[in-house]
Design a protein around this motif. Structure first.
Motif, mmCIF file in Angstrom:
data_model
loop_
_atom_site.group_PDB
_atom_site.id
_atom_site.type_symbol
_atom_site.label_atom_id
_atom_site.label_comp_id
_atom_site.label_asym_id
_atom_site.label_seq_id
_atom_site.Cartn_x
_atom_site.Cartn_y
_atom_site.Cartn_z
ATOM 1 N N ARG A 127 0.835 -1.191 0.000
ATOM 2 C CA ARG A 127 0.000 0.000 0.000
ATOM 3 C C ARG A 127 0.877 1.251 0.000
ATOM 4 O O ARG A 127 2.071 1.203 0.292
ATOM 5 N N ARG A 128 0.269 2.386 -0.300
ATOM 6 C CA ARG A 128 0.983 3.658 -0.193
ATOM 7 C C ARG A 128 1.587 3.755 1.212
ATOM 8 O O ARG A 128 0.923 3.497 2.214
ATOM 9 N N GLY A 129 2.862 4.110 1.269
ATOM 10 C CA GLY A 129 3.548 4.190 2.554
ATOM 11 C C GLY A 129 4.041 2.861 3.078
ATOM 12 O O GLY A 129 4.534 2.777 4.202
ATOM 13 N N GLY A 130 3.944 1.795 2.275
ATOM 14 C CA GLY A 130 4.331 0.469 2.728
ATOM 15 C C GLY A 130 5.838 0.268 2.825
ATOM 16 O O GLY A 130 6.632 1.023 2.261
ATOM 17 N N ARG A 131 6.211 -0.788 3.528
ATOM 18 C CA ARG A 131 7.620 -1.111 3.742
ATOM 19 C C ARG A 131 7.829 -2.606 3.493
ATOM 20 O O ARG A 131 7.111 -3.436 4.054
ATOM 21 N N LEU A 132 8.835 -2.941 2.680
ATOM 22 C CA LEU A 132 9.219 -4.336 2.464
ATOM 23 C C LEU A 132 10.705 -4.438 2.779
ATOM 24 O O LEU A 132 11.532 -3.852 2.086
ATOM 25 N N ILE A 133 11.028 -5.192 3.826
ATOM 26 C CA ILE A 133 12.388 -5.281 4.332
ATOM 27 C C ILE A 133 12.877 -6.723 4.220
ATOM 28 O O ILE A 133 12.247 -7.646 4.758
ATOM 29 N N VAL A 134 13.984 -6.935 3.524
ATOM 30 C CA VAL A 134 14.617 -8.247 3.433
ATOM 31 C C VAL A 134 15.762 -8.282 4.437
ATOM 32 O O VAL A 134 16.696 -7.480 4.355
ATOM 33 N N VAL A 135 15.680 -9.198 5.400
ATOM 34 C CA VAL A 135 16.725 -9.299 6.419
ATOM 35 C C VAL A 135 17.917 -10.038 5.818
ATOM 36 O O VAL A 135 17.816 -11.195 5.416
ATOM 37 N N ALA A 136 19.050 -9.359 5.771
ATOM 38 C CA ALA A 136 20.263 -9.914 5.186
ATOM 39 C C ALA A 136 21.391 -9.796 6.210
ATOM 40 O O ALA A 136 21.235 -10.194 7.355
ATOM 41 N N SER A 137 22.522 -9.235 5.820
ATOM 42 C CA SER A 137 23.696 -9.214 6.688
ATOM 43 C C SER A 137 24.755 -8.305 6.086
ATOM 44 O O SER A 137 24.757 -8.037 4.883
ATOM 45 N N ALA A 138 25.699 -7.867 6.925
ATOM 46 C CA ALA A 138 26.850 -7.129 6.418
ATOM 47 C C ALA A 138 27.742 -8.003 5.550
ATOM 48 O O ALA A 138 28.618 -7.498 4.846
ATOM 49 N N LEU A 139 27.525 -9.325 5.575
ATOM 50 C CA LEU A 139 28.237 -10.214 4.667
ATOM 51 C C LEU A 139 27.723 -10.096 3.243
ATOM 52 O O LEU A 139 28.295 -10.691 2.325
ATOM 53 N N GLY A 140 26.647 -9.328 3.040
ATOM 54 C CA GLY A 140 26.012 -9.269 1.733
ATOM 55 C C GLY A 140 26.519 -8.181 0.809
ATOM 56 O O GLY A 140 25.792 -7.742 -0.079
ATOM 57 N N THR A 141 27.761 -7.744 0.978
ATOM 58 C CA THR A 141 28.325 -6.728 0.096
ATOM 59 C C THR A 141 29.410 -7.343 -0.787
ATOM 60 O O THR A 141 30.006 -8.366 -0.453
ATOM 61 N N LEU A 142 29.675 -6.710 -1.905
ATOM 62 C CA LEU A 142 30.508 -7.313 -2.938
ATOM 63 C C LEU A 142 31.946 -7.553 -2.501
ATOM 64 O O LEU A 142 32.607 -8.472 -3.002
ATOM 65 N N ASP A 143 32.449 -6.749 -1.578
ATOM 66 C CA ASP A 143 33.838 -6.897 -1.142
ATOM 67 C C ASP A 143 34.097 -8.213 -0.414
ATOM 68 O O ASP A 143 35.250 -8.605 -0.247
ATOM 69 N N LYS A 144 33.035 -8.898 0.005
ATOM 70 C CA LYS A 144 33.213 -10.167 0.718
ATOM 71 C C LYS A 144 33.460 -11.332 -0.238
ATOM 72 O O LYS A 144 33.710 -12.458 0.206
ATOM 73 N N LEU A 145 33.370 -11.088 -1.540
ATOM 74 C CA LEU A 145 33.549 -12.123 -2.552
ATOM 75 C C LEU A 145 34.812 -11.887 -3.379
ATOM 76 O O LEU A 145 35.290 -10.756 -3.496
ATOM 77 N N ASP A 146 35.313 -12.958 -3.980
ATOM 78 C CA ASP A 146 36.338 -12.850 -5.006
ATOM 79 C C ASP A 146 35.830 -11.911 -6.103
ATOM 80 O O ASP A 146 34.651 -11.919 -6.457
ATOM 81 N N ALA A 147 36.722 -11.099 -6.658
ATOM 82 C CA ALA A 147 36.327 -10.090 -7.638
ATOM 83 C C ALA A 147 35.611 -10.697 -8.843
ATOM 84 O O ALA A 147 34.699 -10.082 -9.409
ATOM 85 N N ARG A 148 36.011 -11.912 -9.239
ATOM 86 C CA ARG A 148 35.355 -12.538 -10.394
ATOM 87 C C ARG A 148 33.864 -12.736 -10.147
ATOM 88 O O ARG A 148 33.030 -12.442 -11.015
ATOM 89 N N ILE A 149 33.533 -13.212 -8.969
ATOM 90 C CA ILE A 149 32.133 -13.484 -8.642
ATOM 91 C C ILE A 149 31.421 -12.204 -8.242
ATOM 92 O O ILE A 149 30.236 -12.012 -8.553
ATOM 93 N N ALA A 150 32.124 -11.309 -7.570
ATOM 94 C CA ALA A 150 31.513 -10.028 -7.205
ATOM 95 C C ALA A 150 31.023 -9.298 -8.448
ATOM 96 O O ALA A 150 29.919 -8.739 -8.459
ATOM 97 N N ASP A 151 31.828 -9.307 -9.504
ATOM 98 C CA ASP A 151 31.431 -8.643 -10.744
ATOM 99 C C ASP A 151 30.176 -9.279 -11.336
ATOM 100 O O ASP A 151 29.315 -8.589 -11.890
#
Length: 302
Positions: A127-151
């Motif tokens: 609805r207008r004003g709604g919120r959808l939040i996916v609970v993830a982690s600080a592990l979910g950023t590209l720097d945590k992966l090998d560059a080949r897979i991060a890309d």
């Protein structure tokens, strides 16, 4: 009187999910509905009974929902019609000594395919004003992966949700075939899984951002911080700074109940009001080393 609001929390039998339900129910109005979902009927019933002991203000309803079942998610979305708040929180529990090849399917189906199913089913029903939040982690950023897979994850996020799902399928096959480490996915299952969750959010947000922001809707990934639970304790070297589930639920519930939000949150991974950069991230808490020389992190930690 305003229309009743509907809040939905997946993975809500225990830990952060249960704390989110408890906090929402304590702060929403008597005519509002909070849906506590999980796949085990007995545990759902027990969790609802536990929330009832705290005498919630809003109405709490237990629903059996297996997030691995995309049709079940679509059916629930169709039944509800429109929703105001969604926390996509379900994850698959692992132990340090588990064989990755034996756990990757459960993790990918509970965390990744479920995230995609939730985004497809509920983002269009906010609805207008709604919120959808996916609970993830600080592990979910590209720097945590090998560059080949991060890309590759960066490219998938810039493409589509289907592209993210396809890359998750490739990762699963690589784990089963014993190729994951050599190809750059690494040995810690939760890192590709969490990166894929954030990538899924970014892929959907890319197409929805202008229209959603115009209607005050928020779609984002959440890093709740390190939480002291039975699931997370085996993984971390130091739990002295960990939050209780109730403490971890406080800021996210404040965010979803607020009348407005910082628009820079939209489509991003956010922790305690700070956007975590997709490319560079932040340092995650130290992980405990096990005899198997495998390390990971549970969904209830950063």
């Amino acid at each position: 009187m305003p229309d009743p609001r509907i809040a939905l929390v997946t993975g809500a039998n225990q830990g952060l999910g249960l704390a989110l339900v408890e906090t929402l129910a304590a702060r929403m109005a008597p005519h509002d509905r909070v849906l506590l979902t999980g796949r085990d009927p007995g545990r759902v019933q027990a969790a609802v009974a536990a929330v009832a002991e705290a005498q919630p203000i809003a109405r709490v309803e237990g629903r059996v929902l297996d997030v691995r079942d995309g049709d079940a998610i679509a059916d629930l979305a169709a039944e509800l019609g429109e929703v105001d708040i969604v926390f996509s929180n379900a994850t698959s529990r692992m132990t340090p000594d588990d064989d990755p090849a034996e756990q990757v399917d459960a993790l990918a189906e509970t965390s990744n395919l479920a995230t995609s199913h939730m985004l497809r089913a509920f983002a269009p029903r906010l609805r207008r004003g709604g919120r959808l939040i996916v609970v993830a982690s600080a592990l979910g950023t590209l720097d945590k992966l090998d560059a080949r897979i991060a890309d590759r994850f960066a490219a998938a996020a810039a493409d589509s949700l289907d592209a993210v799902d396809a890359l998750v399928a490739e990762w699963r096959r690589a784990v089963h075939d014993g190729r994951a480490e050599a190809e750059g996915y690494g040995s810690w299952l939760n890192i590709p899984s969490k990166v894929a969750q954030v990538a899924a959010v970014r892929a959907v947000a890319r197409t929805r951002r202008p229209a959603d922001l115009a209607e005050g809707k928020l779609l984002m990934a959440l890093c709740p911080g390190l939480i002291d639970t039975d699931a997370s304790r085996p993984w971390f070297a130091d739990m002295s700074e960990a939050q209780t589930p109730a403490e971890a639920a406080s800021w996210p519930v404040e965010l979803v109940l607020a009348e407005s939000f910082d628009p820079t949150y939209y489509g991003e991974l956010v922790q305690f009001g700070t956007v975590l950069p997709w490319a560079t991230g932040i340092a995650a808490p130290a992980l405990a080393r096990r005899s198997s020389d495998r390390e990971s992190a549970d969904g209830e930690g950063c």
